[in-house]
Design a protein around this motif. Structure first.
Motif: not given
Length: 337
Positions: A123-132, A228-247
């Motif tokens: 988040i600090w390096t602007d690679a990931l968006v914090s949840v808001r 070219g933009t920070p990754v949004n972890p609460v978008s439908r696609t990224i959230f699914g990818v994050f959750f799927g990867a953890a699973f």
């Protein structure tokens, strides 16, 4: 002659005049800050307390690096053993050989701290968006852009708690507890003592957290560069990818560890995967019930600002309770059998 030999064999005492003579011969005497005994050396012979005179920043950093890089019972040695030979390492630990691995509680805590620092760094390096709330209500967010603002803020508050360090600790402690109960239920013959199941669960969950963090660190920065933009972890696609990867990481590692620890064969792997899957499902069900209760509490406090469908929430709550009730019923049946 006998008198001289007796004098030579007599041990030096660490009190009174003997202490003073010993101080002159072998160095300065120290007083143990824990039990008060005076001794010469690095550690108190009575209680094992180190003779360090004071705590310093350099000393704290030195202790941290020594703990992190220690070949025996160090973090790196534990990571290597749990990655390459998890069955052998866990079997040795439960059989009493504790010289190779960190304690399970310390290892779990260390991996949670590493995960938290890694996410904060992204988040600090602007690679990931914090949840808001604004990110949740974007066109590609978890909720549609026309969702009520109160619902968006409520979901954001719940996700921010899960993202926080406190939320991570609570979440993974819940997974450890549920997974240990399921391991005990599925592998009762091999895990005759309840603490053994807790030890296995703590090590496996902690190592899965570390592997999941590694996957995020390896995938988020390239995704940031490509999009070219920070990754949004609460978008439908990224959230699914994050959750799927953890699973997938959790299930894959538990299957590998179960194969090594409980013996080769599909049955051991199947039971390990079943326990891991059900633990995650139950953890999600618990947090679902907590979220439903939170929404109901908000609606009770301010019904105009939080209009809710009571019947829909009740149905969702019943759905979340199903895996927990199934686990409880299976455990009761197994005990009465």
């Amino acid at each position: 002659m006998s008198s001289e030999c007796d004098d030579q064999d007599e041990p030096t005492t660490l009190s009174g005049q003997g202490m003073e003579n010993g101080s002159e011969a072998g160095g300065a005497a120290a007083e143990c800050p824990a039990c008060g005994r005076r001794f010469i050396g690095t550690y108190c012979p009575d209680c094992g307390q180190e003779a360090a005179s004071s705590v310093s920043t350099g000393g704290v950093l030195e202790d941290f690096m020594r703990e992190f890089l220690d070949i025996e019972q160090g973090f790196l040695e534990t990571v290597w053993a749990l990655t390459v030979v998890p069955g052998q390492a866990l079997q040795a630990y439960l059989n009493g050989d504790r010289n190779r691995l960190m304690s399970p509680g310390r290892y779990l805590l260390a991996t949670l701290v590493i995960q938290y620092v890694a996410i904060r760094g992204l988040i600090w390096t602007d690679a990931l968006v914090s949840v808001r709330a604004s990110a949740i209500a974007e066109p590609s967010g978890l909720l549609s852009d026309d969702a009520p603002s109160t619902l968006t803020q409520t979901v954001a508050a719940l996700l921010q708690f899960v993202e926080s360090q406190e939320g991570q600790i609570v979440t993974y402690l819940a997974v450890v507890g549920l997974f240990s109960l399921l391991l005990r239920l599925l592998f009762r013959e091999q895990l005759r003592r309840r603490p053994d199941a807790v030890v296995l669960s703590s090590f496996l969950v902690g190592h899965a957290v570390l592997l999941e963090t590694t996957v995020h660190l390896a995938s988020v920065p390239p995704a940031r560069l490509l999009s070219g933009t920070p990754v949004n972890p609460v978008s439908r696609t990224i959230f699914g990818v994050f959750f799927g990867a953890a699973f997938a990481v959790f299930l894959g590692y538990v299957g590998w560890a179960a194969y090594q620890y409980f013996g080769p064969g599909p049955w051991s792997v199947t039971k390990g995967l079943l326990g891991a899957t059900w633990a995650l499902v139950e953890a999600e069900a618990i947090f679902g019930l907590v979220g439903i209760g939170y929404i109901r509490w908000l609606a009770w406090r301010n019904p105009d600002a939080y209009p809710v469908d009571g019947a829909a929430l009740m149905g969702l709550g019943c759905l979340c309770a199903v895996p927990l009730l199934l686990h409880a019923g299976t455990a009761v049946y197994d005990r009465l059998r």
